[in-house]
Scaffold this motif. Structure first.
Motif, mmCIF file in Angstrom:
data_model
loop_
_atom_site.group_PDB
_atom_site.id
_atom_site.type_symbol
_atom_site.label_atom_id
_atom_site.label_comp_id
_atom_site.label_asym_id
_atom_site.label_seq_id
_atom_site.Cartn_x
_atom_site.Cartn_y
_atom_site.Cartn_z
ATOM 1 N N ASP A 164 0.863 -1.188 0.000
ATOM 2 C CA ASP A 164 0.000 0.000 0.000
ATOM 3 C C ASP A 164 0.891 1.226 0.000
ATOM 4 O O ASP A 164 1.920 1.239 0.672
ATOM 5 N N THR A 165 0.472 2.263 -0.726
ATOM 6 C CA THR A 165 1.295 3.481 -0.732
ATOM 7 C C THR A 165 0.471 4.655 -0.220
ATOM 8 O O THR A 165 -0.745 4.688 -0.378
ATOM 9 N N GLY A 166 1.180 5.619 0.378
ATOM 10 C CA GLY A 166 0.519 6.830 0.861
ATOM 11 C C GLY A 166 0.437 7.863 -0.250
ATOM 12 O O GLY A 166 0.789 7.591 -1.397
ATOM 13 N N ARG A 167 -0.039 9.048 0.101
ATOM 14 C CA ARG A 167 -0.096 10.125 -0.895
ATOM 15 C C ARG A 167 1.317 10.590 -1.198
ATOM 16 O O ARG A 167 2.159 10.663 -0.304
ATOM 17 N N PRO A 168 1.593 10.964 -2.458
ATOM 18 C CA PRO A 168 2.936 11.488 -2.759
ATOM 19 C C PRO A 168 3.202 12.769 -1.964
ATOM 20 O O PRO A 168 2.300 13.593 -1.789
#
Length: 702
Positions: A483-487
């Motif tokens: 899962d990735t967060g907001r840039p």
């Protein structure tokens, strides 16, 4: 003995702005040189060079692939004698993969720069041209896509003269454009050339130039010859007396001028419609340099510390530059390298001068996209890959263990965007660490770090697309779900004044204590200079063995600034005074003292927050100019210029906008330009953040 005469080798790259048709051109090159038996089309997802799954899906080139092919010029009289070996490096056009372009240019001897016949010079063309200037790479230009609506060879040629170099010279003119594009006049031989056969593989040449083109061809040829003879006094005086140089003389002078970076011949065609590519290959043969014709590579001899030159000669010691590492699904790690001098055989050892370790060369392969041919030896002037090197990264020098040398490396730009990433499951945790390390080894612009407070993993790169592709590769190639967060924008901090401070770390309560004491001066440096540490200690007030510890403490403290905890850049730190204790002083105490002194000095030196500013070029139809410029101004954009793009009623807005304001811009632009606007964005520089915004960032971060 070398398997191929070195003067018959060309190490070339094909560089261009995204979507100028670079990969399509490369596919035609592979087809006409007999490497691939069918032509793969980008829009059908079947190209040979783009073999990664994402490349085929997105229709863009992500990694550069090195391929070896052979070419016989179309007007060769002795086919075997004039046969050339081409090592072709395909490079991406997208700015997020800028390191791929830079590292390819570093090892090329010449380049074919492809332009879109409708748009002419685009922002990425300019960036790549500048990189090629930096590395002094000789170039020829190919104006492609002349079959497209709105294409104009003359207009595109003008944009090259105006925006890139006045030394560009037309070597051809086109017969018709758009759907009427029929053939090409070769101004060197004054032949009319058409292409027939299923894939344009038959090149037809005739001296009968159509009547309606004769006057234009004569005029353009006159201009071309004038430009060529300028580079040779003898030919110049003969020409002024009315004696036109013969073909061989014109080609010889042109070659010399191109090799010296003084002239850029311009060719035209349509790769998609199979017109003109063979003549560009002829130009590669006639005008781009072979390895001995480019300046020798420079390096530092590790034994003597002196500068040495490596010549393209197999009798010299082996010296090579690793310019790319790739994880291959079948053989593990592949290291691409360019041999500058000497030769390398399988089973031998090469020294990596960065690590000081010797690497055993078990296999050498010459690549054709994702197929490989094993070879026993590789000689000066060639490009190949080797399998299974333990610890060799982009920019490392590989050399003869008896002659250690460090060649000039490859500079990687600083990342401008970061995001948090976490594995979906426990099983993904370990795999993610391995995958990220492998990807970071391949790509020097991709960085991994851990957030000290939360323990989260943070990845940083050159743009949203860059990080998106890397996360995608992690999923496909390494089977890692994450899962990735907001840039997030990668801010930096710097100072605006000179200040001094002392750091004293003393713990003395019976027994062995700790004592470290230093005084530092910090001074601002010019933007983009980085960090400089100066040892100004006189008279041994701090013993020499503790000075590296102070520097280490300073460097660690620079990772976290005082405004909002972002890394500090562009400053000079001078260690000018301090004291020590005979018994209690230690490296750790001086490291802590250095760290404390730096933090305090920075607080006193009026620190400021810096943000990445992007060079954004927006192309919109006339009707939407007002709403587009209004929106850019609302994003703190500074508009540099607004120009017309050809006759199609398009406006080109050149602007500088903070990266933090550009998230989600693609969606906004689509909505207010009815889907007709597009933009390109690349990093420009760092600028101070306005104080009201700096305060918000600091509050959000703390």
């Amino acid at each position: 003995m070398a398997d191929y005469p070195i003067n018959k080798i060309r190490n070339i790259g094909i560089i261009a702005h995204i979507d100028a048709g670079k990969t399509t051109t490369t596919e035609r090159v592979l087809f006409y040189t007999g490497i691939s038996h069918k032509i793969g089309e980008v829009h059908e997802g079947e190209t040979v060079m783009d073999w990664m799954e994402q490349e085929r899906e997105r229709g863009i080139t992500i990694t550069s692939a090195a391929t070896t092919a052979f070419w016989i010029p179309t007007d060769a009289t002795d086919r075997e004698e004039e046969k050339l070996k081409l090592n072709i490096i395909d490079t991406p056009g997208h700015i997020d993969f800028t390191i791929e372009v830079k590292r390819s240019l570093r090892v090329l001897d010449g380049a074919v720069v492809v332009f879109d016949g409708v748009a002419g010079v685009e922002p990425q063309s300019e960036t790549n041209w500048r990189y090629a200037d930096d590395y002094h790479v000789p170039r020829i230009c190919f104006i492609n896509k002349l079959d497209r609506l709105g294409a104009s060879f003359d207009r595109s040629y003008q944009t090259i003269l105006e925006r890139l170099s006045p030394n560009a010279v037309r070597f051809q003119i086109n017969d018709g454009a758009e759907e009427q594009f029929k053939g090409i006049v070769d101004l060197m031989t004054m032949e009319y050339v058409t292409f027939s056969g299923d894939k344009g593989e038959i090149v037809n040449k005739t001296k009968d130039i159509p009547e309606y083109l004769k006057a234009e061809a004569e005029k353009a040829r006159g201009e071309m010859i004038e430009k060529i003879v300028e580079h040779d006094d003898e030919a110049m005086s003969a020409y002024l007396e009315g004696n036109e140089p013969d073909l061989a003389t014109l080609r010889r002078i042109t070659r010399q001028a191109v090799v010296n970076d003084k002239m850029y011949p311009v060719f035209c065609g349509s790769a998609l419609k199979n017109k003109g590519v063979q003549l560009v290959l002829d130009a590669v043969a006639y005008y781009l340099p072979s390895p001995p014709e480019v300046p020798p590579i420079k390096g530092i001899d590790q034994l003597t510390g002196e500068e040495i030159e490596g010549h393209a000669d197999e009798s010299e010691p082996f010296r090579a530059l690793a310019f790319k590492t790739a994880t291959d699904p079948y053989v593990g790690s592949l290291t691409f390298f360019r041999v500058y001098s000497g030769k390398l055989a399988t089973g031998s050892y090469a020294l990596n001068t960065r690590t000081g370790n010797q690497e055993r060369i078990s296999r050498i392969v010459q690549m054709h996209a994702d197929e490989r041919k094993e070879i026993k030896e590789i000689y000066a002037g060639n490009i190949a890959a080797t399998v299974g090197l333990k610890d060799t990264k982009t920019g490392d020098t590989l050399c003869d263990p008896d002659h250690p040398v460090v060649l000039e490396g490859i500079d990687a730009p600083e990342p401008v965007i970061s995001m948090r990433i976490e594995p979906k499951t426990k099983a993904d945790q370990e795999k993610m660490g391995v995958a990220l390390r492998k990807l970071a080894d391949e790509d020097p612009t991709f960085r991994i770090s851990t957030d000290q407070d939360s323990g989260e993993t943070i990845i940083a790169g050159m743009g949203e697309l860059h990080l998106e592709v890397l996360v995608d590769r992690m999923k496909r190639e390494f089977g890692v779900q994450a899962d990735t967060g907001r840039p997030q924008v990668s801010y930096k901090e710097s100072i605006t004044a000179t200040a001094e401070a002392e750091g004293k770390y003393v713990k003395q309560s019976g027994g062995r204590g700790q004592y470290g004491h230093c005084r530092l001066r910090v001074e601002p440096l010019e933007r983009g200079t980085g960090f400089e540490f100066v040892n100004g200690i006189k008279g041994g007030v701090i013993p020499n063995e503790f000075i590296p510890a102070v520097e280490k403490g300073v460097k660690e403290a620079m990772d976290e600034g005082v405004v909002a905890g972002f890394p500090l850049v562009d400053m000079k730190v001078t260690l000018y005074d301090g004291s020590y204790h005979d018994v209690d002083s230690s490296e750790i105490a001086f490291k802590v003292a250095g760290s404390m002194a730096l933090q305090e000095a920075v607080r006193r030196a009026t620190p400021q927050l810096l943000e990445p500013i992007m060079k954004v070029e927006v192309i919109v139809p006339d009707d939407f100019l007002g709403s587009t410029t209004g929106d850019l101004s609302g994003r703190r954009g500074q508009i540099m210029s607004v120009d017309d793009r050809g006759t199609l009623g398009l406006k080109v807005i050149d602007t500088r906008v903070p990266l933090s304001e550009m998230f989600g811009y693609a969606t906004s632009l689509r909505s207010f330009s009815e889907g007709r606007g597009n933009f390109t964005m690349e990093f420009s520089h760092f600028d101070p953040v306005p104080s009201n915004i700096a305060q918000q960032i600091a509050e959000g971060k703390k």
